[in-house]
Design an enzyme around this catalytic site. Structure first.
Site, PDB file in Angstrom:
ATOM      1  N   GLU A 182      52.094  79.049  46.943  1.00 42.50           N
ATOM      2  CA  GLU A 182      50.931  79.319  47.812  1.00 42.50           C
ATOM      3  C   GLU A 182      49.824  80.055  47.050  1.00 42.50           C
ATOM      4  O   GLU A 182      49.381  81.141  47.415  1.00 42.50           O
ATOM      5  CB  GLU A 182      51.360  80.099  49.067  1.00 42.50           C
ATOM      6  CG  GLU A 182      52.278  79.278  49.967  1.00 42.50           C
ATOM      7  CD  GLU A 182      52.559  79.932  51.321  1.00 42.50           C
ATOM      8  OE1 GLU A 182      52.478  81.163  51.420  1.00 42.50           O
ATOM      9  OE2 GLU A 182      52.857  79.192  52.270  1.00 42.50           O
ATOM     10  N   GLU A 280      56.424  73.278  52.613  1.00 43.08           N
ATOM     11  CA  GLU A 280      57.066  74.208  53.549  1.00 43.08           C
ATOM     12  C   GLU A 280      56.620  73.859  54.948  1.00 43.08           C
ATOM     13  O   GLU A 280      55.430  73.690  55.208  1.00 43.08           O
ATOM     14  CB  GLU A 280      56.639  75.666  53.292  1.00 43.08           C
ATOM     15  CG  GLU A 280      57.165  76.281  52.035  1.00 43.08           C
ATOM     16  CD  GLU A 280      56.792  77.769  51.918  1.00 43.08           C
ATOM     17  OE1 GLU A 280      56.399  78.368  52.937  1.00 43.08           O
ATOM     18  OE2 GLU A 280      56.892  78.307  50.806  1.00 43.08           O
TER      19      GLU A 280
END
Ligand code: CA
Length: 646
Positions: A182, A280
Site C-alpha cells: 500500500e 486485498e
C-alpha cells in the site's frame, strides 16, 4: 541436498495434506458462476497470522468438522496462492515480538513451505518496515534508520535477495513478490517518488535474480481517490520501474464502487500493458466481535454496507469483485482475500486472550511494539480487529463462504431464499391499532431484494399493554422466510400537525391578519422559542393593531377523538382575547381561552376533546386580539399539538 529437501517436502505433504475426501457439505451458499473465469485466475488468501494463531492454541477444521491443516482446507476450497507479509525485524531489543503474526522471513518460510506442500504458490508481501506499512505509515526498519537513499537501496536489494534465497532454499514455490505494501506516496521512510522508485527497482532486481518466473507486483490503496492510480502508474512509467502487476486493496466499505474499481484498473492495464489485480479485500460475515478486541467494521457508524453482514453477503462481495475483474477489466489476474484465517485466539476472556496476544503475537500488535510505533501500536495494541471478516468461525471451522472460490468456477445456484431481513421501524399512535406490515424487505441469497410475507407475534394482551403504558418503544418479533423478523414500534401521542414547532418556517400554517400588525411572521430566535429555535412572532407599535389567526388544516385525520393544544407568551397585551380553537368547516367546535402575561411565561391552551368524523375538514388554530397596554403588544406562539384523546 536437493534430494534431502525433496524428501522433507514429501514428509510435510504426508503430514499436512490428507487427501481431500470430496464430500459435498450440502452448502446452502448461493454462487452465480463467473463467466469466462480463466483457468489460471489467482484466488489468494493472506494467511500471515496462521503460525501465531496456532501457537496460541487455535485449531482449524475442515468442512466435515475434522481437525485439519488449514492450508489443505484452503487448497481444497479453491485457493491457489497464499499471501504473507514480511517485516524486517518485528522484535524489540529483548526479542519480544511486535505481534500481527510476528511476520519476519522465518515466519514467511514456514508458511511458504506449508502452502507449497499443499500445491499453492506464495505471494511475498515485503513491507520494507519492521511493522505494519499502509497508506498512512511506512516506517523505516530500525537497522536502516538514517541511511541515505543509495545505501538504503542497496539494503533493500540485499535484504530482498537474502529473504527470497531463504524461501528458495526451503523449496517454497514463490509466484509473486510485492515490493512494498500500500505504497501511496510513501515507502520505507521515503516520501518522494524519486527515492521510492529506487527501492522498488532494488526489490524487483533481487526478485528477477532469485525467482525469474515470479511476477513483481506494486501494491496501492484507495482506488476511490480520483486520479491517484493514474498518477502512480504514470510515475512508475516515467521512472521505468520494473514491475508486472499493478495491485490494489479493495475494501468495499471505503474504496468506492466496483464501477470505479473497474475503470481505474482498466485505464492502467490499457495504458501501460500491466497486469492488474485486487491484492486485498475482505467483508464482514457478522457484526459481532469474538475476541474481546473491537473490530474495524461492525454495525453502525458511517461505513457503506453493500451487502448484509452474513456469510452469504461475504461470499457475494468476493464473487462480485471477481466477476467485475473478469468481465470488465482487461489484464485482471486475481483476487486475494485478506487474513481469512485470523480468528479469535479464545472466547473466554480478554485477560486470557491478552496473554496469548502478548506471548505469541496473535493480536494486531503487542505492547512491545510501543518503542518502534509509539503513536499507534503503543496506544492501541491488542487483539484481532478483523475476526468478523475471517472465513473461519471463532471455533476454527470454515464458513460456507470459503467455498465461493471453488463455486465461482462452475456456479452453485441453490434456491433463492432470504438471507437477511431489514428491521421494520414503525411509529404508532397510542389510540390506534398497531398496524404491522404484512411483508418485510429481505436481501436474498442471490443479493436481489424482495418483500417476503411475515407473521408477527403480537398477542392481544401485549398490544393492550402497549396502548395502556404511554409513550415507549417495543420490539416485536416475527417469522419471515424462515428467519426472525424484528419490528421496532414507537408508541407515541402522534401529532397530526406538520411543522408543529415552526422549525420549517410557516410551512403548513396560515396567518390571517385581521387588523394590521407591524410584524407577523415565523422568527428564528432560540431564546424566545418554547422548543427548537423558531416560533410564530407578533409585534405592533400602535394601540389596538393586533388581531390575527394562525391556523393549520391537518392533511389526513382519521375519524376519532382528539385534543388540540398550542402555547403563547408575550407582554404589553393590555385587554386581550386569546384562545385555541378547533373548527369543522366554519363552525368552531371547541375553544380554550389563554392568557398573555409576561416574558417567558408560556400559557398552553388545550381544547377539550372533540369527535371527528371522516370527511369533515378540520382546522385548528389560535386567535389573538390585543388592545395593548399603552402602545402595542408583542408575543410568541409555539408547539402546536393535535393528538388522539383517550
Ligand atoms: Ca476483534
Amino acid at each position: 541436498m536437493l534430494r534431502c529437501l525433496f524428501s522433507v517436502l514429501l514428509a510435510l505433504s504426508f503430514l499436512f495434506c490428507l487427501p481431500a475426501l470430496g464430500e459435498e457439505t450440502g452448502s446452502p451458499l448461493y454462487v452465480r458462476k463467473v463467466e469466462g473465469l480463466p483457468e489460471d485466475f489467482i484466488f489468494g488468501m493472506d494467511a500471515s497470522s496462521v503460525i501465531a494463531e496456532e501457537a496460541s492454541g487455535v485449531k482449524y477444521y475442515d468442512a466435515a468438522g475434522r481437525e485439519a491443516d488449514v492450508f489443505q482446507v484452503l487448497a481444497d476450497s479453491g485457493i491457489t496462492h497464499i499471501r504473507v507479509r514480511v517485516w524486517n525485524d518485528p522484535y524489540d531489543a529483548d526479542g519480544n515480538g511486535y505481534g500481527g503474526g510476528n511476520c519476519d522471513i522465518r515466519t514467511a518460510v514456514e508458511i511458504g513451505k506449508r502452502a507449497t506442500a499443499c500445491g499453492m504458490k506464495l505471494i511475498v508481501d515485503f513491507h520494507y518496515s519492521d511493522f505494519w506499512a499502509d497508506p498512512g505509515k511506512q516506517m523505516v526498519p530500525k537497522a536502516w534508520a538514517g541511511m541515505a537513499i543509495e545505501e538504503k537501496t542497496e539494503a533493500v536489494y540485499q535484504y530482498t535477495l537474502d529473504c527470497l534465497k531463504q524461501l528458495k532454499d526451503a523449496g517454497v514455490d514463490v509466484g509473486m513478490v510485492q515490493t512494498g505494501n500500500e505504497t501511496n506516496n510513501l515507502l520505507c521512510g521515503e516520501k518522494t517518488w524519486f527515492n521510492i522508485q529506487y527501492l522498488m527497482q532494488a526489490g524487483a532486481k533481487a526478485t528477477r535474480e532469485v525467482f525469474p518466473e515470479a511476477l513483481v507486483a506494486l501494491h496501492f490503496a484507495n482506488p476511490e481517490k480520483a486520479g491517484s492510480y493514474a498518477t502512480y502508474a504514470k510515475k512508475m512509467d516515467y521512472y521505468q520501474v520494473d514491475y508486472d502487476v499493478f495491485a490494489t486493496s479493495y475494501y468495499p466499505y471505503w474504496h468506492g464502487t466496483l464501477d470505479n474499481l473497474a475503470a481505474v484498473l482498466t485505464e492502467i492495464s490499457e495504458t501501460y500493458g500491466k497486469k492488474v489485480m485486487v491484492m486485498e479485500t475482505s467483508y464482514a460475515y457478522t457484526p459481532e466481535d469474538s475476541d474481546f478486541f473491537g473490530n474495524t467494521v461492525g454495525d453502525g457508524g458511517t461505513i457503506i454496507k453493500d451487502y448484509p453482514f452474513t456469510v452469504q453477503g461475504q461470499a457475494n462481495s468476493v464473487r462480485n469483485i471477481t466477476d467485475t475483474l473478469v468481465s470488465r477489466v482487461p489484464g485482471a489476474i486475481g483476487v486475494v482475500y485478506w487474513e481469512g484465517t485470523w480468528i479469535s485466539v479464545g472466547t473466554n476472556s480478554w485477560e486470557e486472550n491478552h496473554e496469548k496476544w502478548e506471548t505469541f503475537g496473535s493480536g494486531w500488535a503487542t505492547s512491545h511494539a510501543a518503542g518502534y510505533d509509539p503513536a499507534d501500536a503503543g496506544k492501541y495494541y491488542g487483539g484481532c480487529a478483523v475476526d468478523n471478516q475471517a472465513m473461519f468461525d471463532p471455533a476454527g471451522r470454515p464458513l460456507d463462504s470459503l467455498q465461493v472460490f471453488r463455486y465461482m468456477r462452475e456456479g452453485h445456484e441453490v434456491p433463492v431464499v432470504p438471507d437477511a431481513l431489514e428491521d421494520v421501524n414503525l411509529v404508532c399512535d397510542l389510540s390506534l391499532p398497531v398496524a404491522l406490515p404484512d411483508t418485510v424487505n429481505a436481501v436474498m441469497n442471490d443479493n436481489s431484494r424482495q418483500a417476503v410475507p411475515v407473521v408477527w407475534e403480537l398477542p392481544a394482551e401485549k398490544e393492550e399493554e402497549m396502548h395502556a403504558s404511554g409513550p415507549a418503544v417495543y420490539e416485536i418479533t416475527g417469522e419471515a422466510g424462515g428467519m426472525q423478523a424484528h419490528a421496532w414500534v414507537s408508541m407515541v401521542y402522534y401529532n397530526y400537525l406538520v411543522n408543529d414547532s415552526f422549525e420549517d418556517g410557516d410551512t403548513g400554517w396560515t396567518f390571517t391578519d385581521l387588523k394590521k400588525a407591524d410584524e407577523l411572521y415565523v422568527e428564528d430566535k432560540k431564546t424566545d422559542s418554547l422548543t427548537g429555535t423558531k416560533h410564530a412572532h407578533f409585534w405592533s407599535a400602535a394601540r389596538d393593531s393586533v388581531e390575527f389567526t394562525l391556523e393549520q388544516q391537518p392533511a389526513e385525520l382519521p375519524a376519532g377523538r382528539y385534543t388540540f393544544s398550542i402555547s403563547v407568551m408575550g407582554g404589553d397585551a393590555g385587554e386581550h382575547e386569546v384562545y385555541a380553537y378547533v373548527k369543522e368547516g366554519d363552525t368552531v367546535l371547541k375553544s380554550e381561552p389563554m392568557k398573555i402575561t409576561s416574558y417567558g411565561s408560556w400559557d398552553t391552551g388545550t381544547v377539550p376533546a372533540f369527535e371527528h368524523t371522516e370527511g369533515q375538514p378540520v382546522t385548528v388554530g389560535i386567535y389573538v386580539r390585543c388592545q395593548g397596554a399603552g402602545n402595542g403588544a408583542w408575543g410568541k406562539i409555539d408547539d402546536a399539538k393535535l393528538n388522539s384523546a383517550p
